[in-house]
Write an enzyme that holds these catalytic residues in place. Sequence first.
Site: not given
Ligand code: NAD
Ligand code: TYD
Length: 354
Positions: A161, A86, A83, A135-137, A190, A165, A293
Amino acid sequence: MSHILVTGGAGFIGANFVLNWLAQAGADSVVNVDKLTYAGNLKTLASLDGDARHIFSRSDICDRAALDSLLKQYRPRAVLHFAAESHVDRSIHGPADFIETNIVGTFTLLEAVRAYYADLGDAEKAAFRFLHVSTDEVFGSLGPTDPQFTEATAYAPNSPYSASKAASDHLVRAYHHTYGLPVLTTNCSNNYGPYHFPEKLIPLMITNALNGKPLPVYGDGLNVRDWLYVGDHCSAIREVLARGVPGETYNVGGWNEKTNLDVVHTLCDLLDELQPKAAGSYRDQIAFVKDRPGHDRRYAIDAGKLERELGWKPAETFETGLRKTVQWYLSHQSWVEDVISGDYRNWVAKQYAA
Ligand code: NAD
Ligand code: TYD
């Protein structure tokens, strides 16, 4: 019956994890704790309706009493913490929710788990794990020739963000060091794949392309991300849960560094092949827009530790994973229409106004 407790299991990665987990023979039941923010969607889990192995609780990870009661009732052998808020762009517009869920929420969860763990018997203690999905971020931004992030790379988060994290990662680490909680942390690149909310790059581009809308590329489009198919992230988490060493962190990545423009071009080419337009190419819809930004230039993961120590490797290449993803979106347009709520439309209007 044994249980695992998953937070954020109605979001993109959490829901993929729950579906993949319960598809394994003999899997523990899942207690799924999710607040259902704009990013959480129970429709993703519709195939589990009536399945007694999936117990859903609409709860906030900041709600200590709710967490205590779920831990007491189900006595999970592991807690997997997905959770989070993100989306980087949302964290720029409004960081408060990120501080609340990612930092205060993780702290609250750790406190509840610490109390639960303290009361376990020796055998249960030895088996218990708290797996934190990160995350790697947190490592910040790389220059074009810098080596990839390893587990030893210093933290240098740049967005609200990634800073939130990073704070949660530090808390998790401290609960191991100070209280002996058996924690595992994964730092993944990602993700992309089915059930990805259409505010992130890949699903946004597919959705806009099919709706005849501009494909908004930030800045010069040359920022680099390292992409991993979500099913591969789920398999990495299962490996780390099963065989990771408590206190250790594991980088997860697909060895797929791509510029955003490369990603968008590949998506357009796949759509041109699978659902051609009446005239022209989807590439004609690409529009360069104002940069984000503080936009991190490059992320790249060295996933060598996970491969060497736990034998994990991704099953998908970027090409096979992206093709699967585009095919999934083409055949699940009703899922996309369902998640595009009024709230989502307000976000798009605000973010892309310029
Ligand atoms: P997402 O935003 O799709 O889902 C997040 C979920 O958490 C949602 O279902 C939301 O309802 C729930 N949530 C948010 N706040 C909450 C709270 N206070 N209590 C309970 N539930 C809550 O995110 P995701 O992309 O599935 O990412 C999941 C995890 O993986 C995150 O911790 C994120 O940092 C990490 N992560 C994501 C990516 C990516 O590319 N998406 C990559 C690496 C790590
Ligand atoms: P995103 O999917 O938001 O993931 P993160 O910022 O966590 O890496 O974005 C991936 C890359 O794509 C990031 O460099 C920002 C860029 N991006 C765009 O160029 N246009 C868009 O509308 C969005 C949402 C992201």
